[in-house]
Scaffold this motif. Structure first.
Motif, PDB file in Angstrom:
ATOM      1  N   SER A 143       0.830  -1.202   0.000  1.00 32.21           N
ATOM      2  CA  SER A 143       0.000   0.000   0.000  1.00 32.21           C
ATOM      3  C   SER A 143       0.870   1.259   0.000  1.00 32.21           C
ATOM      4  N   GLU A 144       1.965   1.222   0.780  1.00 28.48           N
ATOM      5  CA  GLU A 144       2.869   2.366   0.834  1.00 28.48           C
ATOM      6  C   GLU A 144       3.590   2.554  -0.507  1.00 28.48           C
ATOM      7  N   LEU A 145       3.991   1.428  -1.104  1.00 27.16           N
ATOM      8  CA  LEU A 145       4.628   1.514  -2.429  1.00 27.16           C
ATOM      9  C   LEU A 145       3.647   2.035  -3.469  1.00 27.16           C
ATOM     10  N   ARG A 146       2.388   1.567  -3.368  1.00 20.24           N
ATOM     11  CA  ARG A 146       1.364   1.967  -4.344  1.00 20.24           C
ATOM     12  C   ARG A 146       1.104   3.477  -4.266  1.00 20.24           C
ATOM     13  N   THR A 147       1.161   4.034  -3.048  1.00 15.42           N
ATOM     14  CA  THR A 147       0.970   5.480  -2.876  1.00 15.42           C
ATOM     15  C   THR A 147       2.057   6.246  -3.624  1.00 15.42           C
ATOM     16  N   ILE A 148       3.295   5.757  -3.510  1.00 15.49           N
ATOM     17  CA  ILE A 148       4.411   6.394  -4.222  1.00 15.49           C
ATOM     18  C   ILE A 148       4.227   6.266  -5.733  1.00 15.49           C
ATOM     19  N   ALA A 149       3.824   5.049  -6.180  1.00 16.29           N
ATOM     20  CA  ALA A 149       3.641   4.813  -7.616  1.00 16.29           C
ATOM     21  C   ALA A 149       2.524   5.689  -8.177  1.00 16.29           C
ATOM     22  N   ASN A 150       1.445   5.879  -7.402  1.00 15.19           N
ATOM     23  CA  ASN A 150       0.318   6.707  -7.856  1.00 15.19           C
ATOM     24  C   ASN A 150       0.735   8.166  -7.995  1.00 15.19           C
ATOM     25  N   LYS A 151       1.576   8.638  -7.064  1.00 13.72           N
ATOM     26  CA  LYS A 151       2.065  10.018  -7.175  1.00 13.72           C
ATOM     27  C   LYS A 151       2.864  10.197  -8.455  1.00 13.72           C
ATOM     28  N   ILE A 152       3.671   9.168  -8.758  1.00 16.31           N
ATOM     29  CA  ILE A 152       4.485   9.219  -9.976  1.00 16.31           C
ATOM     30  C   ILE A 152       3.591   9.241 -11.208  1.00 16.31           C
ATOM     31  N   LYS A 153       2.579   8.346 -11.232  1.00 17.43           N
ATOM     32  CA  LYS A 153       1.686   8.258 -12.386  1.00 17.43           C
ATOM     33  C   LYS A 153       0.874   9.538 -12.567  1.00 17.43           C
ATOM     34  N   ASN A 154       0.522  10.188 -11.433  1.00 17.82           N
ATOM     35  CA  ASN A 154      -0.294  11.412 -11.501  1.00 17.82           C
ATOM     36  C   ASN A 154       0.557  12.675 -11.649  1.00 17.82           C
ATOM     37  N   ASN A 155       1.874  12.478 -11.870  1.00 19.34           N
ATOM     38  CA  ASN A 155       2.798  13.593 -12.071  1.00 19.34           C
ATOM     39  C   ASN A 155       2.805  14.571 -10.892  1.00 19.34           C
ATOM     40  N   GLU A 156       2.584  14.033  -9.674  1.00 20.94           N
ATOM     41  CA  GLU A 156       2.646  14.874  -8.484  1.00 20.94           C
ATOM     42  C   GLU A 156       4.106  15.159  -8.146  1.00 20.94           C
ATOM     43  N   GLU A 157       4.314  16.214  -7.369  1.00 23.02           N
ATOM     44  CA  GLU A 157       5.678  16.580  -6.995  1.00 23.02           C
ATOM     45  C   GLU A 157       6.285  15.496  -6.102  1.00 23.02           C
ATOM     46  N   ILE A 158       7.496  15.066  -6.444  1.00 20.47           N
ATOM     47  CA  ILE A 158       8.190  14.016  -5.695  1.00 20.47           C
ATOM     48  C   ILE A 158       9.462  14.580  -5.092  1.00 20.47           C
ATOM     49  N   ILE A 159       9.601  14.415  -3.771  1.00 18.15           N
ATOM     50  CA  ILE A 159      10.865  14.758  -3.114  1.00 18.15           C
ATOM     51  C   ILE A 159      11.707  13.496  -3.135  1.00 18.15           C
ATOM     52  N   TRP A 160      12.632  13.439  -4.091  1.00 19.08           N
ATOM     53  CA  TRP A 160      13.285  12.172  -4.391  1.00 19.08           C
ATOM     54  C   TRP A 160      14.162  11.646  -3.264  1.00 19.08           C
ATOM     55  N   ARG A 161      14.824  12.540  -2.557  1.00 20.85           N
ATOM     56  CA  ARG A 161      15.683  12.042  -1.473  1.00 20.85           C
ATOM     57  C   ARG A 161      14.848  11.297  -0.425  1.00 20.85           C
ATOM     58  N   GLU A 162      13.715  11.889  -0.046  1.00 18.54           N
ATOM     59  CA  GLU A 162      12.833  11.237   0.932  1.00 18.54           C
ATOM     60  C   GLU A 162      12.204   9.969   0.352  1.00 18.54           C
ATOM     61  N   THR A 163      11.814  10.044  -0.927  1.00 11.78           N
ATOM     62  CA  THR A 163      11.181   8.893  -1.574  1.00 11.78           C
ATOM     63  C   THR A 163      12.144   7.717  -1.679  1.00 11.78           C
ATOM     64  N   ASN A 164      13.394   8.009  -2.061  1.00  4.52           N
ATOM     65  CA  ASN A 164      14.397   6.941  -2.159  1.00  4.52           C
ATOM     66  C   ASN A 164      14.619   6.275  -0.812  1.00  4.52           C
ATOM     67  N   LYS A 165      14.687   7.091   0.213  1.00  2.11           N
ATOM     68  CA  LYS A 165      14.881   6.560   1.572  1.00  2.11           C
ATOM     69  C   LYS A 165      13.687   5.697   1.992  1.00  2.11           C
ATOM     70  N   LYS A 166      12.488   6.162   1.640  1.00  5.23           N
ATOM     71  CA  LYS A 166      11.273   5.432   2.004  1.00  5.23           C
ATOM     72  C   LYS A 166      11.216   4.083   1.270  1.00  5.23           C
ATOM     73  N   VAL A 167      11.539   4.059  -0.024  1.00  6.48           N
ATOM     74  CA  VAL A 167      11.504   2.808  -0.802  1.00  6.48           C
ATOM     75  C   VAL A 167      12.522   1.809  -0.257  1.00  6.48           C
ATOM     76  N   GLN A 168      13.706   2.310   0.093  1.00  2.00           N
ATOM     77  CA  GLN A 168      14.736   1.412   0.644  1.00  2.00           C
ATOM     78  C   GLN A 168      14.274   0.820   1.976  1.00  2.00           C
TER      79      GLN A 168
END
Length: 342
Positions: A258-283
């Motif tokens: 569910s947490e991964l899907r939230t990140i993927a949906n933001k990407i698909k919807n072209n929402e603003e992504i803070i990559w440093r935080e996102t990378n840390k969260k995915v890891q």
């Protein structure tokens, strides 16, 4: 266990009977697969992190990998040869048992006047029968059925055979009483898997032992049934606990999905992504995912397909973002070069 240790162990096992050590080889093969998979995934992840595409990744086996593969192939070939020899022995044993059945049949049909020669002949046949152990599983039931049937016929036709039968019944009684003690000791084992394996062996031995004396029949039957029930209850509790844990693990993995899907949906919807935080969260999600144990078998395929698909979405977007940053930096450098000479 490292690869060199695996290679050494495989070489050692190659010197032994392949059929007898095949379970050990399978265990080593599983350990090697875990090591190889981990190396493969790490290499693949490094390739992706450095900007490569997963579909372009090519992993070359090491010399150690090739040696393990060659040793496993040699073992399979050796096992195949040994099994062919075993099949030949089993076919010969079948013929030997069929010959013994013919002798038993003649003994059962004969007009016996003296019990001593009959008992002597029967004991000789039974001794030879027990010494012949290697048989194909498909041959065993029919041969044993005929053997037991002929023994029953001899018991019915020869009144004097009662003394021999009483001896067998007493011996079987002793054997079953010894087995009951072993079965009872299983209840104290903490290793439930070992308890389950041993109980299967003991049950098979129990079924192979013939009838017991009339005086002991009811007592032995009641004691066996009670122990059987206690062990079944313990096994049921163990397996239920395992299944409950698997379901709990499944829920944990669903939460991570569910947490991964939230990140993927933001990407698909072209929402603003803070990559440093996102990378840390995915890891963090990946680390937690690896720590979670087994899940129900019927959910594995779907869960891992979803997991990999969501990770692909993340990695594709991350790679695209990195390319954009690279292009911007190159553009800035070009502009600075122009300003420098102005």
């Amino acid at each position: 266990m490292g690869k060199q240790e695996i290679i050494g162990k495989l070489k050692e096992l190659l010197e032994k009977n392949a059929v007898e050590v095949q379970s050990e080889v399978k265990k080593i093969q599983k350990e090697y697969k875990i090591i190889w998979t981990e190396e493969f995934e790490n290499a693949k992840q490094t390739f992706i992190d450095e900007g490569g595409k997963a579909k372009d990744f090519n992993y070359t086996k090491s010399k150690e990998d090739e040696e393990v593969t060659e040793l496993l192939a040699r073992f399979e070939k050796k096992k195949e040869i040994e099994e062919e020899k075993l099949d030949t022995i089993r076919d010969e044993n079948k013929k030997k048992k069929e010959e013994l059945l013919s002798q038993l049949e003649a003994l059962a049909e004969a007009d016996i006047k003296e019990i001593t020669p009959v008992v002597k002949k029967l004991r000789h046949i039974q001794m030879e029968w027990k010494e012949i152990k290697e048989l194909k599983k498909s041959d065993y039931p029919e041969l044993q059925r005929k053997y037991n049937g002929l023994l029953d016929k001899i018991n019915e036709n020869i009144k004097a055979f009662d003394r021999l039968q009483q001896y067998d019944l007493q011996k079987n009684t002793e054997l079953k009483e010894e087995l009951l003690k072993k079965i009872e000791q299983l209840l104290a084992l903490e290793d439930i898997k070992k308890m389950e394996e041993l109980f299967k062996i003991y049950k098979r031995e129990w079924n192979q032992i013939g009838n017991v004396t009339t005086e002991k029949y009811a007592e032995i039957k009641i004691q066996f049934n009670e122990l059987h029930q206690k062990i079944n209850e313990k096994l049921e509790t163990y397996h239920n606990t395992l299944e409950a844990q698997k379901k709990q693990n499944l829920e944990q993995k669903k939460q991570l999905l569910s947490e991964l899907r939230t990140i993927a949906n933001k990407i698909k919807n072209n929402e603003e992504i803070i990559w440093r935080e996102t990378n840390k969260k995915v890891q963090q999600i990946k680390n937690e995912w690896e720590k979670i144990g087994h899940i129900p078998a019927d959910t594995v395929k779907t869960i891992y397909e979803d997991y990999n698909a969501l990770l692909d979405t993340y990695y594709n977007a991350k790679r695209k973002y990195q390319e954009q940053i690279k292009n911007i930096k190159e553009k800035i450098l070009n502009e600075l070069e122009t300003l420098k000479d102005n």
